[in-house]
Enzyme design. Structure first.
Site, PDB file in Angstrom:
ATOM      1  N   ASP A 124      29.376  10.800  -3.481  1.00  0.00           N
ATOM      2  CA  ASP A 124      30.374  10.210  -2.588  1.00  0.00           C
ATOM      3  C   ASP A 124      31.485  11.222  -2.298  1.00  0.00           C
ATOM      4  O   ASP A 124      32.664  10.892  -2.333  1.00  0.00           O
ATOM      5  CB  ASP A 124      30.940   8.934  -3.230  1.00  0.00           C
ATOM      6  CG  ASP A 124      31.732   8.091  -2.244  1.00  0.00           C
ATOM      7  OD1 ASP A 124      31.490   8.199  -1.014  1.00  0.00           O
ATOM      8  OD2 ASP A 124      32.607   7.325  -2.695  1.00  0.00           O
ATOM      9  N   VAL A 159      45.034   4.175  -8.377  1.00  0.00           N
ATOM     10  CA  VAL A 159      45.319   5.444  -9.051  1.00  0.00           C
ATOM     11  C   VAL A 159      46.840   5.592  -9.184  1.00  0.00           C
ATOM     12  O   VAL A 159      47.574   5.366  -8.223  1.00  0.00           O
ATOM     13  CB  VAL A 159      44.755   6.654  -8.256  1.00  0.00           C
ATOM     14  CG1 VAL A 159      44.845   7.923  -9.080  1.00  0.00           C
ATOM     15  CG2 VAL A 159      43.318   6.406  -7.818  1.00  0.00           C
ATOM     16  N   ILE A 196      49.589   6.258  -6.644  1.00  0.00           N
ATOM     17  CA  ILE A 196      49.156   7.357  -5.771  1.00  0.00           C
ATOM     18  C   ILE A 196      48.290   6.818  -4.642  1.00  0.00           C
ATOM     19  O   ILE A 196      48.351   7.275  -3.510  1.00  0.00           O
ATOM     20  CB  ILE A 196      48.340   8.417  -6.552  1.00  0.00           C
ATOM     21  CG1 ILE A 196      49.142   9.041  -7.681  1.00  0.00           C
ATOM     22  CG2 ILE A 196      47.856   9.496  -5.611  1.00  0.00           C
ATOM     23  CD1 ILE A 196      48.309   9.942  -8.577  1.00  0.00           C
ATOM     24  N   GLY A 197      47.456   5.877  -4.963  1.00  0.00           N
ATOM     25  CA  GLY A 197      46.579   5.354  -3.910  1.00  0.00           C
ATOM     26  C   GLY A 197      45.561   4.366  -4.428  1.00  0.00           C
ATOM     27  O   GLY A 197      45.556   4.030  -5.613  1.00  0.00           O
ATOM     28  N   GLU A 198      44.736   3.924  -3.505  1.00  0.00           N
ATOM     29  CA  GLU A 198      43.668   2.982  -3.842  1.00  0.00           C
ATOM     30  C   GLU A 198      42.352   3.729  -3.745  1.00  0.00           C
ATOM     31  O   GLU A 198      41.945   4.112  -2.664  1.00  0.00           O
ATOM     32  CB  GLU A 198      43.639   1.818  -2.838  1.00  0.00           C
ATOM     33  CG  GLU A 198      44.965   1.111  -2.650  1.00  0.00           C
ATOM     34  CD  GLU A 198      45.262   0.117  -3.750  1.00  0.00           C
ATOM     35  OE1 GLU A 198      44.471   0.056  -4.712  1.00  0.00           O
ATOM     36  OE2 GLU A 198      46.274  -0.585  -3.655  1.00  0.00           O
TER      37      GLU A 198
HETATM   38  C1  Z3R Z   1      42.234  12.446 -10.421  1.00  0.00           C
HETATM   39  C2  Z3R Z   1      41.483  11.526  -9.781  1.00  0.00           C
HETATM   40  C3  Z3R Z   1      41.881  11.039  -8.564  1.00  0.00           C
HETATM   41  C4  Z3R Z   1      43.086  11.491  -8.021  1.00  0.00           C
HETATM   42  C5  Z3R Z   1      43.867  12.414  -8.679  1.00  0.00           C
HETATM   43  C6  Z3R Z   1      43.420  12.900  -9.891  1.00  0.00           C
HETATM   44  N1  Z3R Z   1      44.976  12.766  -7.989  1.00  0.00           N
HETATM   45  C7  Z3R Z   1      45.090  12.168  -6.820  1.00  0.00           C
HETATM   46  S1  Z3R Z   1      43.824  11.125  -6.540  1.00  0.00           S
HETATM   47  C8  Z3R Z   1      46.134  12.369  -5.879  1.00  0.00           C
HETATM   48  C9  Z3R Z   1      46.095  11.997  -4.539  1.00  0.00           C
HETATM   49  C10 Z3R Z   1      47.245  12.309  -3.877  1.00  0.00           C
HETATM   50  S2  Z3R Z   1      48.326  13.021  -4.900  1.00  0.00           S
HETATM   51  C11 Z3R Z   1      47.304  12.958  -6.217  1.00  0.00           C
HETATM   52  S3  Z3R Z   1      47.682  12.029  -2.205  1.00  0.00           S
HETATM   53  O1  Z3R Z   1      49.064  11.657  -2.195  1.00  0.00           O
HETATM   54  O2  Z3R Z   1      47.438  13.237  -1.485  1.00  0.00           O
HETATM   55  N2  Z3R Z   1      46.792  10.883  -1.624  1.00  0.00           N
END
Ligand code: Z3R
Length: 291
Positions: free
Chosen positions: A126, A18, A10-12
């Site tokens: 944060d 994540v 999903i990302g950093e």
């Molecule tokens: C829990 C903790 C951090 C994250 C969670 C759940 N879901 C995240 S970050 C996430 C971010 C996206 S989709 C799900 S994004 O594609 O919008 N960056």
């Protein structure tokens, strides 16, 4: 870990990568956050582990649920409820327009989540668009609550990305170490302004100096009189005496007069005068808002 099957990255995050994953026992979709710990450390400090485990009890509709904490000698993986996207991505895909009723709903939910955590003596420290998560049905949830206390806020993400200063209050930028709930309401104010402007950040500073300068150019440079104790802060340094800019209308042109009043009380430079989440929820801005 065998209980979870990774689906995609999903990302950093600030602390590590994540992933979207599936719980193979329940088929539930979750977010796995792998926390990287210092190379030379002895694994997960027991104090951090205790603190993190307490976060499992933090249950509220506007807080991302922490389902589980998995840890081996060197690593720790946090298993969170999955959400569809974060506010940063929402901004990136909104095409420069956000309905002001949606802004009000997101703001209300952010303050509800903050109020709940602050009532349990847990600070976020944060808060930023990347850790505000949004569901398809318009629910907003705060992620990463309490992690900063356990792991600290690093200067750089583990992926070498610089940690943003845009949502940090002036007291923290001047090195204040005694944090209070006012640290989060400042960030909430900055995010409020950013939402009303469809993703244009309020104070996009490049470094600590530039960040403070941007803040004081809008709100006026504080003095020992407006903020007793200011000059005693660890990293205090004087700034040119900018007068407060009264042209709020130009800063957040889409926002109603009530909204501007709420914003002005959240982003007060003196942390002791800043509005709290409890008070913000009672503000006139939300008077016409049915939850
Ligand atoms: C829990 C903790 C951090 C994250 C969670 C759940 N879901 C995240 S970050 C996430 C971010 C996206 S989709 C799900 S994004 O594609 O919008 N960056």
């Amino acid at each position: 870990m065998h209980k979870y099957e990774k689906i995609e990255k999903i990302g950093e995050g600030t602390y590590g990568t994540v992933f979207k994953a599936k719980n193979l026992e329940t088929m539930e979709i979750v977010a796995l956050k792998r926390v990287r710990l210092d190379q030379d450390d002895e694994g997960v400090p027991s104090s951090a582990l205790r603190e993190i485990c307490l976060l499992k009890e933090l249950k509220h509709r506007n807080i991302v649920r922490l389902h589980d904490v998995l840890h081996s000698e060197r690593n720790m993986t946090l298993v969170f409820e999955y959400c569809d996207q974060d506010l940063k991505k929402y901004f990136d895909t909104c095409g420069g327009v956000i309905d002001q009723q949606v802004v009000k709903s997101f703001m209300y939910q952010m303050l509800k989540g903050l109020q709940f955590c602050h009532n349990h003596n847990i600070l976020h420290r944060d808060l930023k668009p990347q850790n505000l998560l949004i569901n398809k049905n318009g629910e907003l949830k705060l992620a990463d609550f309490g992690l900063a206390r356990s792991f600290g806020i690093p200067v750089r993400c583990y992926s070498a990305e610089v940690v943003t200063l845009w949502y940090r209050p002036p007291d923290v930028l001047f090195g204040a170490k005694l944090y209070s709930t006012s640290i989060d309401t400042w960030s909430a104010g900055c995010i409020f302004a950013e939402m009303t402007n469809a993703g244009a950040p309020l104070f996009p500073g490049n470094d600590v100096d530039d960040q403070l300068k941007k803040i004081f150019k809008l709100l006026g440079t504080p003095t020992e009189q407006s903020w007793p104790g200011l000059t005693k802060l660890p990293d205090y340094k004087p700034f040119p005496p900018y007068p407060p800019n009264s042209m709020w209308y130009h800063v957040v042109p889409q926002l109603s007069a009530e909204g501007r009043d709420l914003l002005a009380q959240l982003i007060i430079v003196n942390p002791n005068k800043r509005m709290l989440a409890d008070e913000a929820l009672q503000h006139q801005y939300f008077a016409d808002f049915a939850t």
